[in-house]
Design a protein around this motif. Structure first.
Motif, PDB file in Angstrom:
ATOM      1  N   PRO A   1      32.041  42.502  26.838  1.00 57.04           N
ATOM      2  CA  PRO A   1      33.384  42.911  27.264  1.00 57.04           C
ATOM      3  C   PRO A   1      34.010  41.814  28.138  1.00 57.04           C
ATOM      4  CG  PRO A   1      31.773  44.653  27.678  1.00 57.04           C
ATOM      5  CD  PRO A   1      31.003  43.436  27.273  1.00 57.04           C
ATOM      6  N   PRO A   2      35.333  41.679  28.092  1.00 60.23           N
ATOM      7  CA  PRO A   2      36.005  40.657  28.915  1.00 60.23           C
ATOM      8  C   PRO A   2      35.613  40.756  30.383  1.00 60.23           C
ATOM      9  CG  PRO A   2      37.556  41.694  27.414  1.00 60.23           C
ATOM     10  CD  PRO A   2      36.271  42.475  27.307  1.00 60.23           C
ATOM     11  N   GLY A   3      35.395  39.597  31.007  1.00 60.42           N
ATOM     12  CA  GLY A   3      35.058  39.535  32.420  1.00 60.42           C
ATOM     13  C   GLY A   3      33.592  39.757  32.748  1.00 60.42           C
ATOM     14  N   THR A   4      32.757  39.928  31.723  1.00 59.41           N
ATOM     15  CA  THR A   4      31.335  40.203  31.952  1.00 59.41           C
ATOM     16  C   THR A   4      30.546  38.903  32.091  1.00 59.41           C
ATOM     17  OG1 THR A   4      31.449  42.247  30.673  1.00 59.41           O
ATOM     18  CG2 THR A   4      29.258  41.301  31.006  1.00 59.41           C
ATOM     19  N   THR A   5      29.689  38.872  33.094  1.00 59.20           N
ATOM     20  CA  THR A   5      28.738  37.774  33.282  1.00 59.20           C
ATOM     21  C   THR A   5      27.365  38.396  33.486  1.00 59.20           C
ATOM     22  OG1 THR A   5      30.411  36.387  34.336  1.00 59.20           O
ATOM     23  CG2 THR A   5      28.119  35.781  34.696  1.00 59.20           C
ATOM     24  N   ILE A   6      26.354  37.875  32.793  1.00 60.04           N
ATOM     25  CA  ILE A   6      24.996  38.397  32.899  1.00 60.04           C
ATOM     26  C   ILE A   6      24.068  37.273  33.348  1.00 60.04           C
ATOM     27  CG2 ILE A   6      23.091  39.534  31.702  1.00 60.04           C
ATOM     28  CD1 ILE A   6      25.143  40.648  29.719  1.00 60.04           C
ATOM     29  N   GLU A   7      23.282  37.557  34.397  1.00 60.02           N
ATOM     30  CA  GLU A   7      22.299  36.599  34.926  1.00 60.02           C
ATOM     31  C   GLU A   7      20.910  37.009  34.425  1.00 60.02           C
ATOM     32  OE1 GLU A   7      23.077  33.958  36.826  1.00 60.02           O
ATOM     33  OE2 GLU A   7      25.195  34.494  36.933  1.00 60.02           O
ATOM     34  N   PHE A   8      20.181  36.046  33.885  1.00 58.62           N
ATOM     35  CA  PHE A   8      18.865  36.281  33.306  1.00 58.62           C
ATOM     36  C   PHE A   8      17.794  35.578  34.130  1.00 58.62           C
ATOM     37  CE2 PHE A   8      21.925  36.701  29.964  1.00 58.62           C
ATOM     38  CZ  PHE A   8      21.427  37.659  29.098  1.00 58.62           C
ATOM     39  N   THR A   9      16.663  36.248  34.309  1.00 55.26           N
ATOM     40  CA  THR A   9      15.493  35.666  34.966  1.00 55.26           C
ATOM     41  C   THR A   9      14.272  36.078  34.163  1.00 55.26           C
ATOM     42  OG1 THR A   9      16.531  35.919  37.126  1.00 55.26           O
ATOM     43  CG2 THR A   9      14.167  35.552  37.103  1.00 55.26           C
ATOM     44  N   GLY A  10      13.410  35.105  33.871  1.00 56.57           N
ATOM     45  CA  GLY A  10      12.237  35.453  33.096  1.00 56.57           C
ATOM     46  C   GLY A  10      11.210  34.350  33.054  1.00 56.57           C
ATOM     47  N   THR A  11      10.345  34.458  32.061  1.00 59.37           N
ATOM     48  CA  THR A  11       9.262  33.505  31.856  1.00 59.37           C
ATOM     49  C   THR A  11       9.285  33.032  30.409  1.00 59.37           C
ATOM     50  OG1 THR A  11       7.924  34.681  33.473  1.00 59.37           O
ATOM     51  CG2 THR A  11       6.765  33.188  32.013  1.00 59.37           C
ATOM     52  N   GLU A  12       9.143  31.730  30.240  1.00 59.22           N
ATOM     53  CA  GLU A  12       9.109  31.147  28.898  1.00 59.22           C
ATOM     54  C   GLU A  12       7.727  30.574  28.646  1.00 59.22           C
ATOM     55  OE1 GLU A  12      12.346  28.920  26.550  1.00 59.22           O
ATOM     56  OE2 GLU A  12      11.421  27.448  27.899  1.00 59.22           O
ATOM     57  N   THR A  13       7.168  30.893  27.495  1.00 57.73           N
ATOM     58  CA  THR A  13       5.878  30.356  27.085  1.00 57.73           C
ATOM     59  C   THR A  13       6.075  29.561  25.807  1.00 57.73           C
ATOM     60  OG1 THR A  13       4.736  32.241  28.055  1.00 57.73           O
ATOM     61  CG2 THR A  13       3.497  30.928  26.465  1.00 57.73           C
ATOM     62  N   VAL A  14       5.582  28.323  25.805  1.00 58.23           N
ATOM     63  CA  VAL A  14       5.702  27.433  24.654  1.00 58.23           C
ATOM     64  C   VAL A  14       4.298  27.087  24.186  1.00 58.23           C
ATOM     65  CG1 VAL A  14       6.561  25.207  23.835  1.00 58.23           C
ATOM     66  CG2 VAL A  14       7.854  26.482  25.548  1.00 58.23           C
ATOM     67  N   SER A  15       4.094  27.169  22.876  1.00 58.90           N
ATOM     68  CA  SER A  15       2.804  26.799  22.305  1.00 58.90           C
ATOM     69  C   SER A  15       3.026  26.132  20.952  1.00 58.90           C
ATOM     70  CB  SER A  15       1.904  28.029  22.155  1.00 58.90           C
ATOM     71  OG  SER A  15       2.505  28.976  21.287  1.00 58.90           O
ATOM     72  N   VAL A  16       2.004  25.427  20.504  1.00 62.41           N
ATOM     73  CA  VAL A  16       2.060  24.746  19.216  1.00 62.41           C
ATOM     74  C   VAL A  16       0.792  25.068  18.445  1.00 62.41           C
ATOM     75  CG1 VAL A  16       2.148  22.512  18.039  1.00 62.41           C
ATOM     76  CG2 VAL A  16       3.415  22.845  20.157  1.00 62.41           C
ATOM     77  N   SER A  17       0.961  25.429  17.174  1.00 60.60           N
ATOM     78  CA  SER A  17      -0.190  25.607  16.296  1.00 60.60           C
ATOM     79  C   SER A  17       0.264  25.466  14.855  1.00 60.60           C
ATOM     80  CB  SER A  17      -0.860  26.962  16.518  1.00 60.60           C
ATOM     81  OG  SER A  17       0.002  28.009  16.158  1.00 60.60           O
ATOM     82  N   ASN A  18      -0.552  24.838  14.053  1.00 60.51           N
ATOM     83  CA  ASN A  18      -0.282  24.692  12.618  1.00 60.51           C
ATOM     84  C   ASN A  18       1.134  24.206  12.324  1.00 60.51           C
ATOM     85  OD1 ASN A  18      -2.897  25.661  12.069  1.00 60.51           O
ATOM     86  ND2 ASN A  18      -2.163  27.760  12.184  1.00 60.51           N
ATOM     87  N   SER A  19       1.559  23.140  12.969  1.00 61.04           N
ATOM     88  CA  SER A  19       2.886  22.533  12.760  1.00 61.04           C
ATOM     89  C   SER A  19       4.036  23.465  13.118  1.00 61.04           C
ATOM     90  CB  SER A  19       3.043  22.032  11.330  1.00 61.04           C
ATOM     91  OG  SER A  19       2.099  21.035  11.053  1.00 61.04           O
ATOM     92  N   THR A  20       3.784  24.421  14.008  1.00 59.19           N
ATOM     93  CA  THR A  20       4.828  25.340  14.454  1.00 59.19           C
ATOM     94  C   THR A  20       4.935  25.291  15.972  1.00 59.19           C
ATOM     95  OG1 THR A  20       4.450  26.822  12.587  1.00 59.19           O
ATOM     96  CG2 THR A  20       5.624  27.735  14.473  1.00 59.19           C
ATOM     97  N   LEU A  21       6.150  25.037  16.445  1.00 61.53           N
ATOM     98  CA  LEU A  21       6.454  25.104  17.865  1.00 61.53           C
ATOM     99  C   LEU A  21       6.979  26.512  18.121  1.00 61.53           C
ATOM    100  CD1 LEU A  21       6.858  23.661  20.613  1.00 61.53           C
ATOM    101  CD2 LEU A  21       9.147  23.066  19.822  1.00 61.53           C
ATOM    102  N   HIS A  22       6.263  27.277  18.941  1.00 61.43           N
ATOM    103  CA  HIS A  22       6.619  28.676  19.187  1.00 61.43           C
ATOM    104  C   HIS A  22       7.079  28.833  20.635  1.00 61.43           C
ATOM    105  CE1 HIS A  22       6.540  33.042  18.912  1.00 61.43           C
ATOM    106  NE2 HIS A  22       5.872  33.056  20.046  1.00 61.43           N
ATOM    107  N   THR A  23       8.256  29.433  20.813  1.00 61.20           N
ATOM    108  CA  THR A  23       8.784  29.718  22.143  1.00 61.20           C
ATOM    109  C   THR A  23       8.978  31.221  22.273  1.00 61.20           C
ATOM    110  OG1 THR A  23       9.961  27.610  22.142  1.00 61.20           O
ATOM    111  CG2 THR A  23      10.658  29.231  23.751  1.00 61.20           C
TER     112      THR A  23
END
Length: 145
Positions: free
Chosen positions: A46-68
């Motif tokens: 909706p107009p005028g809406t701002t959302i702040e996000f906080t979290g955790t990101e995990t990155v891994s690689v296996s079998n030629s795949t970058l997974h986030t």
């Protein structure tokens, strides 16, 4: 819509798979993340809406795949709260350097009727062609990661 920079994205994604696999040594890497999404860029807010996000990101690689995998909580400027999750798999398809990106972002919770879902599957060909296989929602404007 996803044509701009296709060659660069495919090259960067391919390089990232190689480098990330070496740098991570097969072990996942986890880090805190914070970001903002607003109605200025996201057509589903909706107009005028701002959302702040906080979290955790995990990155891994296996079998030629970058997974986030990213997840956490979000709060808008009216005090509504949500949970969010984001998943991205960037996979090298072949020796030619074709790369497939599967990406989805979800925002759900007690923040009223607002629920965001965006998803896409795109193949970036080494020759610069782009094959858009699926698009749901507004991933260009409403997928903040």
């Amino acid at each position: 819509m996803f044509r701009h920079g296709a060659i660069l994205v495919a090259a960067v994604a391919s390089a990232a798979l190689v480098l990330a696999g070496s740098a991570l040594g097969g072990k996942p890497f986890t880090a805190p993340v914070e970001f903002t999404l607003s109605s200025d860029t996201c057509s589903q807010l909706p107009p005028g809406t701002t959302i702040e996000f906080t979290g955790t990101e995990t990155v891994s690689v296996s079998n030629s795949t970058l997974h986030t995998d990213t997840k956490g909580t979000a709060t808008d400027n009216a005090g509504n709260t949500w949970r969010f999750n984001y998943h991205n798999n960037t996979r090298l398809l072949n020796d030619a350097g074709d790369v497939q990106v599967v990406d989805h972002f979800n925002l759900v919770g007690n923040g009223g009727v607002l629920h965001l879902h965006s998803h896409f599957v795109i193949v970036f060909r080494a020759n610069g062609d782009v094959e858009v296989k699926q698009v749901t929602g507004d991933p260009e404007g409403c997928d903040p990661i």
